[in-house]
Design a protein around this motif. Structure first.
Motif, PDB file in Angstrom:
ATOM      1  N   PHE A 165       0.610  -1.012  -0.186  1.00 58.31           N
ATOM      2  CA  PHE A 165       0.004  -0.019  -0.253  1.00 58.31           C
ATOM      3  C   PHE A 165       0.978   1.387   0.280  1.00 58.31           C
ATOM      4  N   GLY A 166       0.623   1.722  -1.211  1.00 59.49           N
ATOM      5  CA  GLY A 166       1.986   3.270  -1.261  1.00 59.49           C
ATOM      6  C   GLY A 166       0.687   4.458  -0.891  1.00 59.49           C
ATOM      7  N   LEU A 167       1.081   5.534   0.308  1.00 61.84           N
ATOM      8  CA  LEU A 167      -0.194   7.016  -0.257  1.00 61.84           C
ATOM      9  C   LEU A 167       1.304   7.985   0.261  1.00 61.84           C
ATOM     10  N   TYR A 168       0.389   9.246  -0.993  1.00 65.23           N
ATOM     11  CA  TYR A 168       1.154  10.354  -0.958  1.00 65.23           C
ATOM     12  C   TYR A 168       0.033  11.247  -0.179  1.00 65.23           C
ATOM     13  N   ASP A 169       0.521  11.815   0.930  1.00 62.55           N
ATOM     14  CA  ASP A 169      -0.945  12.672   1.205  1.00 62.55           C
ATOM     15  C   ASP A 169      -0.048  14.227   1.720  1.00 62.55           C
ATOM     16  N   LEU A 170      -0.867  14.671   1.891  1.00 64.99           N
ATOM     17  CA  LEU A 170      -0.060  16.233   2.655  1.00 64.99           C
ATOM     18  C   LEU A 170      -0.465  15.438   4.493  1.00 64.99           C
ATOM     19  N   LEU A 171       0.649  15.652   5.581  1.00 61.70           N
ATOM     20  CA  LEU A 171       0.307  15.597   6.914  1.00 61.70           C
ATOM     21  C   LEU A 171       0.800  17.012   7.420  1.00 61.70           C
ATOM     22  N   GLU A 172      -0.491  17.322   8.440  1.00 61.51           N
ATOM     23  CA  GLU A 172       0.246  17.905   9.648  1.00 61.51           C
ATOM     24  C   GLU A 172       0.906  18.721   9.803  1.00 61.51           C
ATOM     25  N   GLY A 173       2.086  20.014   9.338  1.00 57.81           N
ATOM     26  CA  GLY A 173       3.477  20.125   9.665  1.00 57.81           C
ATOM     27  C   GLY A 173       3.112  20.836  11.294  1.00 57.81           C
ATOM     28  N   PRO A 174       4.207  21.450  11.850  1.00 55.42           N
ATOM     29  CA  PRO A 174       4.758  22.342  12.860  1.00 55.42           C
ATOM     30  C   PRO A 174       4.312  23.851  12.693  1.00 55.42           C
ATOM     31  N   GLY A 175       3.944  24.556  11.319  1.00 52.72           N
ATOM     32  CA  GLY A 175       3.782  25.521  11.337  1.00 52.72           C
ATOM     33  C   GLY A 175       2.166  25.771  11.699  1.00 52.72           C
ATOM     34  N   GLY A 176       1.539  25.417  11.939  1.00 54.05           N
ATOM     35  CA  GLY A 176       0.621  25.829  12.754  1.00 54.05           C
ATOM     36  C   GLY A 176      -0.955  25.560  11.848  1.00 54.05           C
ATOM     37  N   LEU A 193      -6.739  16.589   8.015  1.00 54.56           N
ATOM     38  CA  LEU A 193      -4.700  16.323   7.919  1.00 54.56           C
ATOM     39  C   LEU A 193      -4.498  15.189   8.855  1.00 54.56           C
ATOM     40  N   ALA A 194      -4.010  14.732   8.379  1.00 54.55           N
ATOM     41  CA  ALA A 194      -3.871  13.602   9.686  1.00 54.55           C
ATOM     42  C   ALA A 194      -1.651  13.921  10.727  1.00 54.55           C
ATOM     43  N   ALA A 195      -1.344  14.618  11.902  1.00 60.49           N
ATOM     44  CA  ALA A 195      -0.405  14.213  11.911  1.00 60.49           C
ATOM     45  C   ALA A 195       1.108  12.643  12.235  1.00 60.49           C
ATOM     46  N   PRO A 196       2.098  13.289  11.355  1.00 57.51           N
ATOM     47  CA  PRO A 196       2.847  11.773  11.203  1.00 57.51           C
ATOM     48  C   PRO A 196       2.623  11.273  12.480  1.00 57.51           C
ATOM     49  N   ASP A 197       2.923  11.155  13.540  1.00 53.95           N
ATOM     50  CA  ASP A 197       3.019  10.230  14.261  1.00 53.95           C
ATOM     51  C   ASP A 197       1.184   9.698  14.406  1.00 53.95           C
ATOM     52  N   GLU A 198       0.880  10.491  14.343  1.00 51.92           N
ATOM     53  CA  GLU A 198      -0.867  10.021  14.309  1.00 51.92           C
ATOM     54  C   GLU A 198      -0.804   8.944  13.121  1.00 51.92           C
ATOM     55  N   LEU A 199      -0.658   9.613  12.019  1.00 48.57           N
ATOM     56  CA  LEU A 199      -0.735   8.169  10.667  1.00 48.57           C
ATOM     57  C   LEU A 199       0.163   7.043  10.770  1.00 48.57           C
ATOM     58  N   ARG A 200       1.590   7.233  11.147  1.00 47.84           N
ATOM     59  CA  ARG A 200       2.070   5.860  11.833  1.00 47.84           C
ATOM     60  C   ARG A 200       1.667   5.098  13.215  1.00 47.84           C
ATOM     61  N   ASP A 201       0.424   5.810  13.879  1.00 48.49           N
ATOM     62  CA  ASP A 201      -0.203   4.802  14.983  1.00 48.49           C
ATOM     63  C   ASP A 201      -2.255   3.680  14.136  1.00 48.49           C
ATOM     64  N   ILE A 210       5.115  -0.526   8.005  1.00 44.08           N
ATOM     65  CA  ILE A 210       5.442   0.642   7.398  1.00 44.08           C
ATOM     66  C   ILE A 210       6.924   0.190   7.307  1.00 44.08           C
ATOM     67  N   ILE A 211       7.379   0.200   5.813  1.00 35.49           N
ATOM     68  CA  ILE A 211       8.823  -0.037   5.190  1.00 35.49           C
ATOM     69  C   ILE A 211       9.671   1.165   4.679  1.00 35.49           C
ATOM     70  N   GLY A 212       8.603   1.874   4.288  1.00 38.40           N
ATOM     71  CA  GLY A 212       9.358   3.248   3.862  1.00 38.40           C
ATOM     72  C   GLY A 212       8.532   4.445   3.997  1.00 38.40           C
ATOM     73  N   TRP A 213       9.313   5.740   4.833  1.00 39.04           N
ATOM     74  CA  TRP A 213       8.904   6.934   5.109  1.00 39.04           C
ATOM     75  C   TRP A 213       9.707   7.844   4.239  1.00 39.04           C
ATOM     76  N   ARG A 214       8.749   8.982   3.616  1.00 35.80           N
ATOM     77  CA  ARG A 214       9.261  10.049   2.914  1.00 35.80           C
ATOM     78  C   ARG A 214       8.925  11.395   2.673  1.00 35.80           C
ATOM     79  N   ASP A 215       9.622  12.491   3.723  1.00 43.61           N
ATOM     80  CA  ASP A 215       8.698  13.605   3.528  1.00 43.61           C
ATOM     81  C   ASP A 215      10.174  14.700   2.563  1.00 43.61           C
TER      82      ASP A 215
END
Length: 275
Positions: A165-176, A193-201, A210-215
């Motif tokens: 399963f591959g996903l390319y999405d916009l996650l919630e960033g720290p900028g507000g 938007l999901a935060a990165p840690d939320e998406l991992r969970d 999860i075998i690949g993660w790339r910002d």
């Protein structure tokens, strides 16, 4: 009005196929000899366009034997590109009926009608049987889905054991908070938007490894800069996303760039395996 109805209203336009074919003709294209690349400026509705789709295809290790599901297939650009490149069979699923109709017309026009097909339906209740696909992917779709746990559970259901399963999405960033309107939502009512840690969970909780993660934020900023320079040099394209979103698209695009530069959004590619 439900979230899905609001999302459909956001993306819904009438007679899109006729508009797109007319714009192609005005751009000097021979409508009887179209290729998937002729449509790249409108049917890759995500940051970095065709480039991001190509990277996702390589990460998913597609070949002629793979059966692929594109969840949130839009106008069908990624599915047509991957089917044309890898000669794999792709099913596209999208909530917006007009997008499915348009995707079917465009697939026929580029000679891929027998290789790709498009279904209207919800990602929260995928109208397809269990374990029917070797690969599933989604691009810039989960931002419009509030019930992500159910979404990823549905993806896991239709994916074969050992599948990717591959996903390319916009996650919630720290900028507000996000500046609206943006291409996926005119206001916060349809933006999730999901935060990165939320998406991992969420992915782990749905049984994925999860075998690949790339910002890809840096690549996204460079892509927008190149796009800006090209428009300044050549002018706006005849075939562009303004056909999909109307006159508001200019403001949406400005906000998209601002959100990326201020780290309010994080474009991220994730590759998972179903055990």
């Amino acid at each position: 009005m439900s979230v899905e109805q609001r999302v459909t209203e956001h993306y819904g336009r009438q007679d899109l196929a006729a508009e797109i074919l007319g714009a192609l003709e005005r751009a000097g294209k021979d409508l009887s000899r179209l290729r998937p690349d002729d449509l790249a400026s409108i049917d890759e509705f995500h940051i970095r366009g065709r480039e991001a789709t190509a990277e996702l295809g390589r990460a998913l290790r597609l070949d002629t034997s793979t059966r692929v599901l594109d969840v949130g297939s839009g106008l069908g650009g990624p599915s047509r590109h991957l089917a044309d490149l890898y000669r794999c069979r792709v099913v596209g699923l999208d909530l917006t009926e007009e997008y499915c109709r348009t995707a079917t017309v465009l697939a026929d026009r580029v000679g891929l009608g027998g290789t790709v097909e498009y279904l209207q339906g919800s990602a929260l209740d995928i109208p397809l049987p269990d374990a029917g696909f070797d690969r599933v992917y989604t691009q810039h779709v989960a931002m419009n889905i509030s019930d992500k746990r159910r979404f990823y559970a549905e993806v896991a259901r239709v994916l074969k054991p050992g599948g990717l399963f591959g996903l390319y999405d916009l996650l919630e960033g720290p900028g507000g908070p996000v500046h609206f309107p943006v291409p996926w939502a005119r206001d916060p009512a349809t933006s999730f938007l999901a935060a990165p840690d939320e998406l991992r969970d969420l992915l782990s909780g749905s049984g994925f490894e999860i075998i690949g993660w790339r910002d890809t934020s840096a690549e996204g900023r460079a892509w927008f800069q190149q796009l800006r320079e090209r428009i300044e040099r050549d002018g706006p394209p005849t075939l562009g996303f303004h056909l999909l979103l109307g006159p508001e698209f200019r403001e949406m695009a400005r906000n998209q760039v601002r959100n990326l530069e201020e780290q309010r959004i994080l474009p991220t590619e994730v590759i998972c395996r179903k055990p």
